[in-house]
Design a protein around this motif. Structure first.
Motif: not given
Length: 123
Positions: A13-15, A82-85, A90-94, A120-123
């Motif tokens: 989730q977002a955050g 490291q991915m925060n917040s 930011d949803t993508a293939t990395y 995948t980052v959901s709202s």
């Protein structure tokens, strides 16, 4: 031989936070520069962060500064992100990548690419 293998992606989730890993062969890990890229559906692949082997200098896309951190673990020959917040955008293939020459100025500079891991980052 597989040169780079990403892992750690998932749905949050977002955050929230995620830590991506990129296991590299010793040969690939010795590249002058390594980096993380991402590509969302319908968009061009873009640079996220890079780190130079010799100096340890890092660079980040403006969109992730203050939220993402790129690092290396030499004992494990592994690159991390490291991915925060996290935000929905930011949803993508990395992908992790290595530039043997160490320039890291453009996508075409990179010689080896991993298979990608989905974030995948959901709202």
């Amino acid at each position: 031989q597989v040169q780079l293998v990403e892992s750690g992606g998932g749905s949050v989730q977002a955050g929230g936070s995620l830590r991506l890993s990129c296991a590299a062969s010793r040969h690939t890990y010795s590249s002058g520069c390594m980096g993380w890229f991402r590509q969302a559906p319908g968009k061009e692949r873009e640079g996220v962060a890079t780190i130079y082997t010799g100096s340890g200098d890092t660079s980040y896309a403006d969109s992730v500064k203050g939220r993402f951190t790129i690092s290396r673990d030499n004992t494990k020959t592994t690159l991390y992100l490291q991915m925060n917040s996290l935000k929905p955008e930011d949803t993508a293939t990395y992908y992790c990548a290595a530039d043997l020459s160490g320039y890291c100025y453009a996508l075409t500079d990179f010689d080896y690419w991993g298979q990608g891991t989905q974030v995948t980052v959901s709202s």
